[in-house]
Design a protein around this motif. Structure first.
Motif, PDB file in Angstrom:
ATOM      1  N   ALA A 105       1.337  -0.731  -0.092  1.00  0.00           N
ATOM      2  CA  ALA A 105       0.202   0.468  -0.253  1.00  0.00           C
ATOM      3  C   ALA A 105       1.069   1.430  -0.426  1.00  0.00           C
ATOM      4  O   ALA A 105       0.623   2.325  -0.306  1.00  0.00           O
ATOM      5  CB  ALA A 105      -1.027   0.016   1.573  1.00  0.00           C
ATOM      6  N   HIS A 108       2.127   1.928  -3.882  1.00  0.00           N
ATOM      7  CA  HIS A 108       1.373   2.547  -4.092  1.00  0.00           C
ATOM      8  C   HIS A 108       1.468   1.205  -5.596  1.00  0.00           C
ATOM      9  O   HIS A 108       1.222   1.368  -6.774  1.00  0.00           O
ATOM     10  CB  HIS A 108       1.319   3.542  -4.728  1.00  0.00           C
ATOM     11  N   ARG A 109       1.632  -0.597  -4.584  1.00  0.00           N
ATOM     12  CA  ARG A 109       1.648  -1.365  -5.881  1.00  0.00           C
ATOM     13  C   ARG A 109       0.667  -2.344  -6.134  1.00  0.00           C
ATOM     14  O   ARG A 109       0.656  -2.667  -4.150  1.00  0.00           O
ATOM     15  CB  ARG A 109       3.121  -2.069  -5.870  1.00  0.00           C
ATOM     16  N   VAL A 129      -4.894  -1.251  -5.466  1.00  0.00           N
ATOM     17  CA  VAL A 129      -5.006   0.421  -4.806  1.00  0.00           C
ATOM     18  C   VAL A 129      -5.853   1.320  -4.989  1.00  0.00           C
ATOM     19  O   VAL A 129      -5.747   1.249  -6.184  1.00  0.00           O
ATOM     20  CB  VAL A 129      -2.866   1.051  -4.966  1.00  0.00           C
ATOM     21  N   PRO A 131      -6.444   5.414  -4.292  1.00  0.00           N
ATOM     22  CA  PRO A 131      -6.061   5.980  -4.366  1.00  0.00           C
ATOM     23  C   PRO A 131      -5.832   6.941  -2.372  1.00  0.00           C
ATOM     24  O   PRO A 131      -6.917   7.027  -2.088  1.00  0.00           O
ATOM     25  CB  PRO A 131      -6.025   7.475  -5.590  1.00  0.00           C
ATOM     26  N   TRP A 132      -5.230   7.872  -2.129  1.00  0.00           N
ATOM     27  CA  TRP A 132      -4.571   7.945  -0.916  1.00  0.00           C
ATOM     28  C   TRP A 132      -5.507   9.409  -0.742  1.00  0.00           C
ATOM     29  O   TRP A 132      -6.276   9.930  -1.660  1.00  0.00           O
ATOM     30  CB  TRP A 132      -3.161   9.049  -0.443  1.00  0.00           C
ATOM     31  N   SER A 140     -11.208  10.084   0.792  1.00  0.00           N
ATOM     32  CA  SER A 140     -11.207   8.280   1.053  1.00  0.00           C
ATOM     33  C   SER A 140     -12.130   7.707   0.512  1.00  0.00           C
ATOM     34  O   SER A 140     -12.007   6.255   0.275  1.00  0.00           O
ATOM     35  CB  SER A 140     -10.524   8.005   2.205  1.00  0.00           C
ATOM     36  N   ALA A 160      -3.402   3.277  -0.389  1.00  0.00           N
ATOM     37  CA  ALA A 160      -2.557   3.703  -0.317  1.00  0.00           C
ATOM     38  C   ALA A 160      -2.013   4.876   0.718  1.00  0.00           C
ATOM     39  O   ALA A 160      -2.920   5.824   1.320  1.00  0.00           O
ATOM     40  CB  ALA A 160      -2.545   4.689  -1.715  1.00  0.00           C
ATOM     41  N   ASN A 161      -1.016   3.935   0.949  1.00  0.00           N
ATOM     42  CA  ASN A 161      -0.393   4.963   2.001  1.00  0.00           C
ATOM     43  C   ASN A 161      -1.440   4.762   3.921  1.00  0.00           C
ATOM     44  O   ASN A 161      -0.577   5.352   4.763  1.00  0.00           O
ATOM     45  CB  ASN A 161       0.094   6.481   2.342  1.00  0.00           C
TER      46      ASN A 161
END
Length: 217
Positions: A105, A108-109, A129, A131-132, A140, A160-161
């Motif tokens: 995460a 971003h993979r 994934v 997006p953050w 979110s 993500a993240n």
């Protein structure tokens, strides 16, 4: 009776995640279980040592119907509600910061499906994934909904993240998939050091399903 069983199952799922060793150092997670078309059980902001009486009942529109929630859990009601609305067949949702899955995460993979447990426990495709966006924010939640629309057969997503989001027919099956995904992420990272993981041969999913059916018949 149905609420009691759902609560017991959710507690058992949380315990199973700790037993399997797939939780982060903090043990952070949030779990939920659908009760009916308009409400679900939600963990109150902690899951280590969780008891059935700790769970709150909330509505899909965000109202607290029974029990208590810490602000850390109130933030994520919208995330759980969005999944339940988008996937009527989903009966439980688990969000963790499982270390190896979270590594994907953070990078971003997407996590490829290259281990048999992922085939067997409900994710015979890569984990996409999202997006953050700030935890529980509109951005979110919109990202999660978009992924569910784009990938109608996925049972998991990487935030993500942030971490991992998994959903399934019930608490037990969802916990099994969390474990399978975390083990797969660990294997991917380890395999990278010895040349990289390799895809399944063509027809692997059908072969696994045939094997399961043969034993069940």
């Amino acid at each position: 009776m149905a609420t009691t069983q759902a609560a017991n199952d959710l507690v058992a799922a949380a315990e199973a995640l700790f037993t399997a060793g797939v939780m982060s150092h903090s043990g952070h997670a949030n779990l939920s279980a659908r009760l009916d078309a308009e409400s679900f059980l939600l963990t109150p902001g902690f899951v280590r040592g969780l008891r059935p009486g700790d769970l709150a009942v909330v509505s899909l529109d965000g109202r607290l119907l029974d029990g208590e929630l810490r602000s850390v859990s109130t933030e994520i009601i919208a995330m759980h509600s969005a999944v339940y609305r988008a996937r009527p067949h989903v009966g439980a949702i688990i969000h963790t910061h499982s270390p190896s899955a979270t590594a994907f995460a953070v990078a971003h993979r997407p996590l490829p499906c290259r281990t048999e447990p992922m085939l067997r426990f409900g994710q015979p495709e890569e984990v996409p994934v999202v997006p953050w966006g700030p935890r529980g924010s509109d951005a979110s939640v919109r990202g999660i909904v978009d992924i569910l629309e784009q990938r109608p057969t996925t049972s998991a997503a990487l935030l993500a993240n942030h971490g991992l989001l998994v959903f399934g027919p019930d608490s037990t099956a969802t916990a099994h998939l969390v474990v399978a995904i975390e083990e797969s992420a660990e294997a991917e990272i380890a395999a990278a050091a010895i040349g990289g993981a390799v895809d399944f041969p063509e027809g692997a999913l059908a072969a696994v399903r045939a094997s399961i059916a043969r034993v069940a018949s």
